[in-house]
Design a protein around this motif. Sequence first.
Motif, PDB file in Angstrom:
ATOM      1  N   MET A   1       0.805  -1.096  -0.045  1.00 32.55           N
ATOM      2  CA  MET A   1      -0.053   0.047   0.003  1.00 32.55           C
ATOM      3  C   MET A   1       0.936   1.135  -0.012  1.00 32.55           C
ATOM      4  N   ASP A   2       0.741   2.202  -1.029  1.00 36.91           N
ATOM      5  CA  ASP A   2       1.201   3.569  -0.773  1.00 36.91           C
ATOM      6  C   ASP A   2       0.992   4.332   0.333  1.00 36.91           C
ATOM      7  N   GLU A   3       2.046   4.664   1.117  1.00 34.23           N
ATOM      8  CA  GLU A   3       1.819   5.419   2.216  1.00 34.23           C
ATOM      9  C   GLU A   3       2.118   6.892   1.946  1.00 34.23           C
ATOM     10  N   SER A   4       1.981   7.332   0.768  1.00 42.71           N
ATOM     11  CA  SER A   4       2.365   8.775   0.730  1.00 42.71           C
ATOM     12  C   SER A   4       0.983   9.440   0.033  1.00 42.71           C
ATOM     13  N   ARG A   5       0.947  10.813   0.557  1.00 43.44           N
ATOM     14  CA  ARG A   5      -0.230  11.599   0.242  1.00 43.44           C
ATOM     15  C   ARG A   5       0.108  12.856  -0.259  1.00 43.44           C
ATOM     16  N   PRO A   6       0.415  13.128  -1.755  1.00 42.89           N
ATOM     17  CA  PRO A   6       0.822  14.325  -2.162  1.00 42.89           C
ATOM     18  C   PRO A   6      -0.194  15.628  -1.987  1.00 42.89           C
ATOM     19  N   PRO A   7       0.013  16.747  -1.984  1.00 45.87           N
ATOM     20  CA  PRO A   7       1.403  17.341  -1.881  1.00 45.87           C
ATOM     21  C   PRO A   7       2.333  17.150  -0.894  1.00 45.87           C
ATOM     22  N   PHE A   8       3.960  17.095  -1.106  1.00 43.23           N
ATOM     23  CA  PHE A   8       4.553  16.747  -0.085  1.00 43.23           C
ATOM     24  C   PHE A   8       5.445  18.182   0.480  1.00 43.23           C
ATOM     25  N   PRO A   9       5.813  18.037   1.697  1.00 48.68           N
ATOM     26  CA  PRO A   9       6.505  19.233   2.290  1.00 48.68           C
ATOM     27  C   PRO A   9       7.854  19.380   1.624  1.00 48.68           C
ATOM     28  N   PRO A  10       8.582  20.410   1.503  1.00 48.30           N
ATOM     29  CA  PRO A  10       8.153  21.817   2.021  1.00 48.30           C
ATOM     30  C   PRO A  10       6.929  22.521   1.183  1.00 48.30           C
ATOM     31  N   PHE A  11       6.074  23.147   1.898  1.00 51.51           N
ATOM     32  CA  PHE A  11       4.833  23.391   1.062  1.00 51.51           C
ATOM     33  C   PHE A  11       5.162  25.061   0.330  1.00 51.51           C
ATOM     34  N   SER A 104     -19.155  25.393  14.935  1.00 49.94           N
ATOM     35  CA  SER A 104     -18.090  25.163  15.518  1.00 49.94           C
ATOM     36  C   SER A 104     -16.866  25.484  14.741  1.00 49.94           C
ATOM     37  N   TYR A 105     -16.111  26.444  15.609  1.00 50.85           N
ATOM     38  CA  TYR A 105     -14.958  27.313  15.088  1.00 50.85           C
ATOM     39  C   TYR A 105     -13.784  26.760  15.681  1.00 50.85           C
ATOM     40  N   GLY A 106     -12.740  26.740  14.775  1.00 46.53           N
ATOM     41  CA  GLY A 106     -11.361  26.219  15.293  1.00 46.53           C
ATOM     42  C   GLY A 106     -10.026  26.416  14.729  1.00 46.53           C
ATOM     43  N   ASN A 107      -9.047  26.161  15.305  1.00 39.00           N
ATOM     44  CA  ASN A 107      -7.669  26.330  14.619  1.00 39.00           C
ATOM     45  C   ASN A 107      -7.099  25.044  14.637  1.00 39.00           C
ATOM     46  N   GLU A 108      -6.459  24.541  13.690  1.00 38.26           N
ATOM     47  CA  GLU A 108      -5.712  23.352  13.815  1.00 38.26           C
ATOM     48  C   GLU A 108      -4.121  23.851  13.472  1.00 38.26           C
ATOM     49  N   ASN A 109      -3.184  22.989  14.111  1.00 40.24           N
ATOM     50  CA  ASN A 109      -1.882  23.081  13.747  1.00 40.24           C
ATOM     51  C   ASN A 109      -1.382  21.428  13.210  1.00 40.24           C
ATOM     52  N   TRP A 110      -0.979  21.593  12.054  1.00 38.17           N
ATOM     53  CA  TRP A 110      -0.657  20.210  11.296  1.00 38.17           C
ATOM     54  C   TRP A 110       0.942  20.110  11.049  1.00 38.17           C
ATOM     55  N   GLU A 111       1.573  18.878  11.336  1.00 41.19           N
ATOM     56  CA  GLU A 111       2.639  18.757  10.875  1.00 41.19           C
ATOM     57  C   GLU A 111       2.533  17.293  10.239  1.00 41.19           C
ATOM     58  N   PHE A 112       3.603  17.366   9.098  1.00 38.41           N
ATOM     59  CA  PHE A 112       3.629  16.198   7.872  1.00 38.41           C
ATOM     60  C   PHE A 112       4.969  15.482   8.184  1.00 38.41           C
ATOM     61  N   ASP A 113       5.022  14.364   7.580  1.00 42.70           N
ATOM     62  CA  ASP A 113       6.304  13.780   7.429  1.00 42.70           C
ATOM     63  C   ASP A 113       6.499  13.829   5.847  1.00 42.70           C
ATOM     64  N   ALA A 114       7.738  13.172   5.363  1.00 46.81           N
ATOM     65  CA  ALA A 114       8.066  13.615   3.914  1.00 46.81           C
ATOM     66  C   ALA A 114       7.368  12.963   3.126  1.00 46.81           C
ATOM     67  N   GLY A 115       6.298  12.018   3.372  1.00 45.50           N
ATOM     68  CA  GLY A 115       5.488  11.238   2.273  1.00 45.50           C
ATOM     69  C   GLY A 115       4.166  11.994   2.361  1.00 45.50           C
ATOM     70  N   GLY A 116       3.992  13.298   3.211  1.00 53.45           N
ATOM     71  CA  GLY A 116       2.811  14.143   2.910  1.00 53.45           C
ATOM     72  C   GLY A 116       1.912  13.533   4.039  1.00 53.45           C
ATOM     73  N   LEU A 117       1.977  12.649   4.926  1.00 53.27           N
ATOM     74  CA  LEU A 117       1.030  12.030   5.812  1.00 53.27           C
ATOM     75  C   LEU A 117       1.134  12.979   7.062  1.00 53.27           C
TER      76      LEU A 117
END
Length: 157
Positions: A1-11, A104-117
């Motif tokens: 199974m491909d464990e990558s999700r483009p687009p990839f960082p750096p964004f 519902s209002y909110g803010n999210e902070n996201w961090e990704f691995d090199a494969g875009g997950l």
Amino acid sequence: MDESRPPFPPFTPETAIQKIRGAEDVWNSCDPSRVSLVYSPDSSWRNRSEFINGRAEIVAFLTRKWRRELDYRLIKELWVFADARIAVRFAYEWHDDSGNWFRSYGNENWEFDAGGLMTRRLASINDLPIRESERRFHWDRSGPRPDDHPGLSDLGL
């Protein structure tokens, strides 16, 4: 199974927006298993006051969420990005099983691995009761938000 999700960082501005819209679309599917696949197998979350680790816990959390939050519709918008991190603001509308509507209002902070997950998701969310007549998110639940539907800034949210 491909464990990558483009687009990839750096964004870039374009790829950050593409990543955000992809996340919005998959969350609007309300399919917990599908949503979990954009996160790394060991992804960690803080969602409000709940701490969630790994895809199995993500699926369980989202299953509970969407049993309670009916007719869920979400819009996300870029706040800022750098390297492998993206910050978004979002709002979603839903009702409970008694017909009480909320935005519902909110803010999210996201961090990704090199494969875009996404490896980390930190979410702060507040719920505002609204009348059904105050709803602003109107599109057919059978698909993602249409491209011509206003975003958060366009709606003054």
